[in-house]
Design a protein around this motif. Structure first.
Motif, PDB file in Angstrom:
ATOM      1  N   UNK A 126       0.770  -1.086   0.001  1.00 41.51           N
ATOM      2  CA  UNK A 126       0.128   0.107  -0.023  1.00 41.51           C
ATOM      3  C   UNK A 126       0.831   1.316  -0.021  1.00 41.51           C
ATOM      4  N   UNK A 127       1.200   1.757  -1.407  1.00 47.53           N
ATOM      5  CA  UNK A 127       1.970   2.995  -1.280  1.00 47.53           C
ATOM      6  C   UNK A 127       1.478   4.003  -0.458  1.00 47.53           C
ATOM      7  N   UNK A 128      -0.103   4.289  -0.650  1.00 55.00           N
ATOM      8  CA  UNK A 128      -0.502   5.444  -0.042  1.00 55.00           C
ATOM      9  C   UNK A 128      -0.127   5.713   1.519  1.00 55.00           C
ATOM     10  N   UNK A 129       0.210   4.571   2.218  1.00 50.75           N
ATOM     11  CA  UNK A 129       0.289   4.450   3.500  1.00 50.75           C
ATOM     12  C   UNK A 129       1.811   4.010   4.016  1.00 50.75           C
ATOM     13  N   UNK A 130       2.505   3.892   3.164  1.00 50.97           N
ATOM     14  CA  UNK A 130       3.905   3.257   3.278  1.00 50.97           C
ATOM     15  C   UNK A 130       4.732   4.304   3.842  1.00 50.97           C
ATOM     16  N   UNK A 131       5.474   3.885   5.030  1.00 50.39           N
ATOM     17  CA  UNK A 131       6.738   4.611   5.581  1.00 50.39           C
ATOM     18  C   UNK A 131       8.020   4.066   5.503  1.00 50.39           C
ATOM     19  N   UNK A 132       8.019   3.055   4.667  1.00 52.85           N
ATOM     20  CA  UNK A 132       9.198   2.330   4.264  1.00 52.85           C
ATOM     21  C   UNK A 132       8.790   1.841   2.706  1.00 52.85           C
ATOM     22  N   UNK A 133       9.824   2.302   1.702  1.00 48.32           N
ATOM     23  CA  UNK A 133       9.498   1.868   0.365  1.00 48.32           C
ATOM     24  C   UNK A 133      10.842   1.503  -0.302  1.00 48.32           C
ATOM     25  N   UNK A 134      10.724   0.211  -0.841  1.00 43.17           N
ATOM     26  CA  UNK A 134      11.865  -0.349  -1.551  1.00 43.17           C
ATOM     27  C   UNK A 134      11.974  -0.313  -2.604  1.00 43.17           C
ATOM     28  N   UNK A 135      12.744   0.057  -3.463  1.00 41.91           N
ATOM     29  CA  UNK A 135      12.594   0.257  -4.897  1.00 41.91           C
ATOM     30  C   UNK A 135      13.747  -0.901  -5.577  1.00 41.91           C
ATOM     31  N   UNK A 136      13.125  -1.943  -6.229  1.00 44.64           N
ATOM     32  CA  UNK A 136      13.958  -2.891  -6.866  1.00 44.64           C
ATOM     33  C   UNK A 136      14.330  -2.680  -8.195  1.00 44.64           C
ATOM     34  N   UNK A 137      15.805  -2.589  -8.557  1.00 42.59           N
ATOM     35  CA  UNK A 137      16.321  -2.247  -9.758  1.00 42.59           C
ATOM     36  C   UNK A 137      17.145  -3.239 -10.478  1.00 42.59           C
ATOM     37  N   UNK A 138      16.488  -4.142 -11.533  1.00 44.47           N
ATOM     38  CA  UNK A 138      17.048  -5.435 -11.836  1.00 44.47           C
ATOM     39  C   UNK A 138      18.056  -5.096 -12.926  1.00 44.47           C
ATOM     40  N   UNK A 218      14.730   3.177   0.083  1.00 50.74           N
ATOM     41  CA  UNK A 218      15.731   2.403  -0.298  1.00 50.74           C
ATOM     42  C   UNK A 218      16.043   1.923  -1.763  1.00 50.74           C
ATOM     43  N   UNK A 219      17.039   2.000  -2.297  1.00 51.86           N
ATOM     44  CA  UNK A 219      17.360   1.356  -3.543  1.00 51.86           C
ATOM     45  C   UNK A 219      18.032   0.131  -3.718  1.00 51.86           C
ATOM     46  N   UNK A 220      17.471  -0.812  -4.004  1.00 57.17           N
ATOM     47  CA  UNK A 220      17.818  -2.351  -4.123  1.00 57.17           C
ATOM     48  C   UNK A 220      18.538  -2.535  -5.407  1.00 57.17           C
ATOM     49  N   UNK A 221      19.777  -2.694  -5.750  1.00 60.48           N
ATOM     50  CA  UNK A 221      20.281  -2.536  -7.300  1.00 60.48           C
ATOM     51  C   UNK A 221      21.021  -3.957  -7.347  1.00 60.48           C
ATOM     52  N   UNK A 222      20.352  -4.910  -8.227  1.00 60.03           N
ATOM     53  CA  UNK A 222      20.855  -6.106  -8.481  1.00 60.03           C
ATOM     54  C   UNK A 222      21.650  -6.146  -9.911  1.00 60.03           C
ATOM     55  N   UNK A 223      23.096  -6.542  -9.818  1.00 60.27           N
ATOM     56  CA  UNK A 223      23.732  -7.041 -10.942  1.00 60.27           C
ATOM     57  C   UNK A 223      24.046  -5.628 -11.725  1.00 60.27           C
ATOM     58  N   UNK A 224      23.523  -5.627 -12.919  1.00 60.92           N
ATOM     59  CA  UNK A 224      23.808  -4.394 -13.700  1.00 60.92           C
ATOM     60  C   UNK A 224      22.887  -3.378 -13.441  1.00 60.92           C
ATOM     61  N   UNK A 225      22.047  -3.534 -12.495  1.00 54.08           N
ATOM     62  CA  UNK A 225      20.990  -2.525 -11.839  1.00 54.08           C
ATOM     63  C   UNK A 225      22.035  -1.739 -10.996  1.00 54.08           C
ATOM     64  N   UNK A 226      22.853  -2.320 -10.392  1.00 54.81           N
ATOM     65  CA  UNK A 226      24.098  -1.350  -9.564  1.00 54.81           C
ATOM     66  C   UNK A 226      24.615  -0.349 -10.404  1.00 54.81           C
ATOM     67  N   UNK A 238      17.158   8.931  -1.809  1.00 54.20           N
ATOM     68  CA  UNK A 238      17.310   7.818  -1.118  1.00 54.20           C
ATOM     69  C   UNK A 238      17.848   7.579   0.205  1.00 54.20           C
ATOM     70  N   UNK A 239      17.430   6.874   1.100  1.00 55.89           N
ATOM     71  CA  UNK A 239      18.057   6.931   2.458  1.00 55.89           C
ATOM     72  C   UNK A 239      19.403   5.786   2.581  1.00 55.89           C
ATOM     73  N   UNK A 240      19.143   4.914   1.535  1.00 59.35           N
ATOM     74  CA  UNK A 240      19.962   3.822   1.452  1.00 59.35           C
ATOM     75  C   UNK A 240      20.110   3.392   0.039  1.00 59.35           C
ATOM     76  N   UNK A 241      21.502   2.771  -0.402  1.00 61.81           N
ATOM     77  CA  UNK A 241      21.285   2.188  -1.718  1.00 61.81           C
ATOM     78  C   UNK A 241      22.207   1.112  -1.570  1.00 61.81           C
ATOM     79  N   UNK A 242      21.837  -0.131  -1.803  1.00 64.47           N
ATOM     80  CA  UNK A 242      22.192  -1.692  -1.808  1.00 64.47           C
ATOM     81  C   UNK A 242      22.643  -1.808  -3.077  1.00 64.47           C
TER      82      UNK A 242
END
Length: 342
Positions: A126-138, A218-226, A238-242
């Motif tokens: 539920x994006x409308x109420x989220x206080x933690x948002x993770x963005x998956x970047x493939x 938070x950006x979660x960055x996998x493989x070439x997504x990094x 973003x508060x964190x980049x992984x």
């Protein structure tokens, strides 16, 4: 016969670097030969209608934002159905089936464009109420035809977040906002696709921040997504980049990312990306691909300066496996907590 010249201790590194360069160049040549054959009728050639423009989302109460998001989801659902019909008529039945699944009621497609291989962003939670948002970047080989696999990772992460927090104040955005390169391609060894993708990622994160300004992103960055995330790092709130399963970022260290975000890095012990040479070679003849070959320093190396987290003993595609060590630790980072030891 003259004796061989004695080697000095400094000889090893130049020789090793030369071998790495030759290996990368050989890989590039192989990719350049293989790509035209393997990609003769690739997904990027499947036609799709231009999607209707979207109305920018603005902040509001959860109820107001829910109404705006529901309107966006309905609008994108119509665009998906139009693209499905076009793909089916073209004979791209696998693409049509994937789009049909994405257009089902209850799916929350925040963005979609079926052209040039396809772009999408789907919300899980539920994006409308989220206080933690993770963005998956493939990374490589992620497209609409394989979208179910990408979404499964988003669902696994959201389930883990709910288990850990005991609530629904989290949301995961599966961001397929660029045409990912194929593994056996010149594009996977060069930064061109990442440079094209970074502005779109920056804009998407900016929209999330605009509608949920107090949420931790938070950006979660996998493989070439990094590589993509590294290009976008300086422009996102973003508060964190992984960076996980990363071949490199094209930068020498964390300071070169010019970001206030906490940067994390992890790599599973059985991930083949550990064998990728960490060199970066300037090749002006590759201007269309980004003018460089390779991505330089290893983010999982302590010298890079990222905070490291335990990523388990899986392979390159195992970071979001339900119940796994890396999934648990990624969830903890999204929550703003310290990851656990292996």
């Amino acid at each position: 016969m003259a004796p061989p010249l004695a080697r000095t201790p400094g000889d090893a590194r130049p020789r090793r670097t030369a071998r790495l360069r030759r290996g990368l160049l050989a890989a590039l040549v192989t990719a350049a030969v293989a790509l035209p054959v393997a990609g003769a009728a690739g997904p990027a050639e499947v036609p799709a209608p231009s999607p209707p423009p979207t109305t920018p989302l603005t902040a509001g109460t959860p109820a107001e934002l829910t109404a705006r998001l529901d309107a966006r989801y309905a609008d994108r659902r119509a665009a998906l159905r139009a693209a499905e019909q076009t793909a089916d008529a073209y004979g791209a039945h696998r693409r049509a089936a994937a789009l049909h699944a994405m257009a089902q009621p209850g799916r929350r497609i925040l963005a979609f464009d079926g052209r040039d291989g396809g772009r999408s962003a789907e919300v899980v939670g539920d994006l409308a109420r989220a206080d933690r948002i993770a963005v998956l970047v493939p990374g490589v080989d992620t497209g609409l035809e394989h979208y179910a696999r990408f979404r499964a990772g988003a669902l696994a992460l959201q389930d883990t977040l709910r288990e850990d927090t005991g609530g629904d104040r989290t949301a995961v955005v599966a961001w397929l906002g660029y045409r990912t390169p194929a593994t056996a391609s010149a594009a996977s060894l060069t930064p061109g696709r990442a440079e094209e993708a970074a502005p779109a990622l920056t804009a998407s994160v900016a929209e999330l921040h605009r509608i949920r300004p107090a949420a931790r992103i938070t950006l979660l960055c996998h493989s070439y997504g990094s590589v993509v995330c590294a290009r976008a790092a300086a422009g996102t709130p973003a508060a964190a980049i992984v960076l996980y399963g990363s071949p490199g970022t094209g930068h020498d260290d964390v300071a070169a990312l010019h970001t206030r975000a906490t940067v994390w890095a992890g790599r599973a012990t059985d991930d083949w990306v550990a064998r990728v040479p960490h060199v970066r070679i300037s090749l002006p003849s590759l201007a269309r691909c980004g003018s460089e070959l390779g991505f330089g320093a290893d983010p999982a190396d302590p010298a890079f300066g990222a905070r490291r987290f335990a990523a388990g003993d899986g392979g390159h595609s195992d970071y979001l496996v339900p119940g796994s060590v890396p999934l648990r630790n990624l969830a903890r980072i999204v929550e703003g907590e310290e990851p656990a030891d292996a």
